[in-house]
Design an enzyme around this catalytic site. Sequence first.
Site, PDB file in Angstrom:
ATOM      1  CG  HIS A  76      -6.446  -5.461   2.078  1.00 41.77           C
ATOM      2  ND1 HIS A  76      -5.784  -6.269   2.981  1.00 41.77           N
ATOM      3  CD2 HIS A  76      -7.642  -5.160   2.632  1.00 41.77           C
ATOM      4  CE1 HIS A  76      -6.546  -6.440   4.060  1.00 41.77           C
ATOM      5  NE2 HIS A  76      -7.680  -5.787   3.875  1.00 41.77           N
ATOM      6  CG  ASP A  86      -4.531  -9.934   3.793  1.00 43.86           C
ATOM      7  OD1 ASP A  86      -4.285 -10.464   2.684  1.00 43.86           O
ATOM      8  OD2 ASP A  86      -4.296  -8.733   4.039  1.00 43.86           O
ATOM      9  CG  HIS A 120      -1.946  -1.047   1.278  1.00 42.17           C
ATOM     10  ND1 HIS A 120      -2.840  -1.285   0.255  1.00 42.17           N
ATOM     11  CD2 HIS A 120      -2.222  -1.964   2.244  1.00 42.17           C
ATOM     12  CE1 HIS A 120      -3.622  -2.314   0.597  1.00 42.17           C
ATOM     13  NE2 HIS A 120      -3.267  -2.740   1.778  1.00 42.17           N
ATOM     14  CG  ASP A 145      -2.743  -8.413   0.954  1.00 40.68           C
ATOM     15  OD1 ASP A 145      -1.932  -8.605   1.869  1.00 40.68           O
ATOM     16  OD2 ASP A 145      -3.785  -7.730   1.080  1.00 40.68           O
TER      17      ASP A 145
END
Length: 312
Positions: A165, A247, A126, A163
């Site tokens: 996200h 995740d 990120h 991931d």
Amino acid sequence: MTIAYISHSDCGRHDTGWAHPEHVGRLVAIPRALRADPELMLSLLHHESRHATEAELAIAHAPEYVRQVRDLVAAGGGRLDADTVTSEGSWDAATAGAGAVLDAVDMTFDGRAIRSFCAVRPPGHHALRAHAMGFCLFGNVAIGAHYARQKHGAGRVLIVDWDVHHGNGTQALVEHEPDIHFVSMHQWPWYPGTGPAEDRGSHRNVWNVPMRANLPRATYVDALRSAVDSATEKWTPDLVMISAGFDSLAGDPLGAFTLELEDFDLLTRELVQRAESWCGGRLVSALEGGYEPERTARACVVHMRALGEPRA
Ligand SMILES: [Zn+2]
């Protein structure tokens, strides 16, 4: 064939507090899980990473941002974004995390380890050019991709981000470079709210795969596989990189995908097989998210085993 397990004790010095989902226990669980698989543990090349230099971080980040993080940490740490905190050990942790990926890139090109898994924190995908975001300080994998091109003459780099996200930071750090192809599968709608399928980047070198929560496992596996196929159609990478966020496992507190350990075994084997046909098997993987520490650690072990045993 050598598979490296790369980490550094400094990655445990990024102290976010135990109430923060991205806490040091995530990393501590990995060697514990690895010890339960002594055959694998003995077969891996255990490598302590170097620390990336400020110049190396600036391959992908604004130099003034790199100095900002360094100076904040030197002053004892503090908050960089709503979710992203630093402590007095965070500079050493973050530079060791990025350095691990750089070492993995060096080792795959000089032959010391054809494939590596970097057990690092803070995560990276990120982090933006001049801003920390979402637990991430520096874009470890994005820096590694540019470094592979600059230092080792890798023409084309494929990055696969599983991931849960969107890897918005990685996209921001690589989308200007048409010879880096970026594939991100992520929950949608979900944090950070970016990554619709239409967002292909200005060079159309980005494959975003937004997916609803709680779908059958195979739906996610198939979607990621077909995005990798699209990203590599008539385009052969010289290096494969994985942003290995776990995740996306079923039950993770920060996501609602349904993947199981077997799916990461399969996905890893498939990517290794492809890397073998594309680029002599060169593959560098780095930990991103994964917030149920024991499950994440078991996934890391399954992933590392599959890095060394591509064929089922
Ligand atoms: Zn994540």
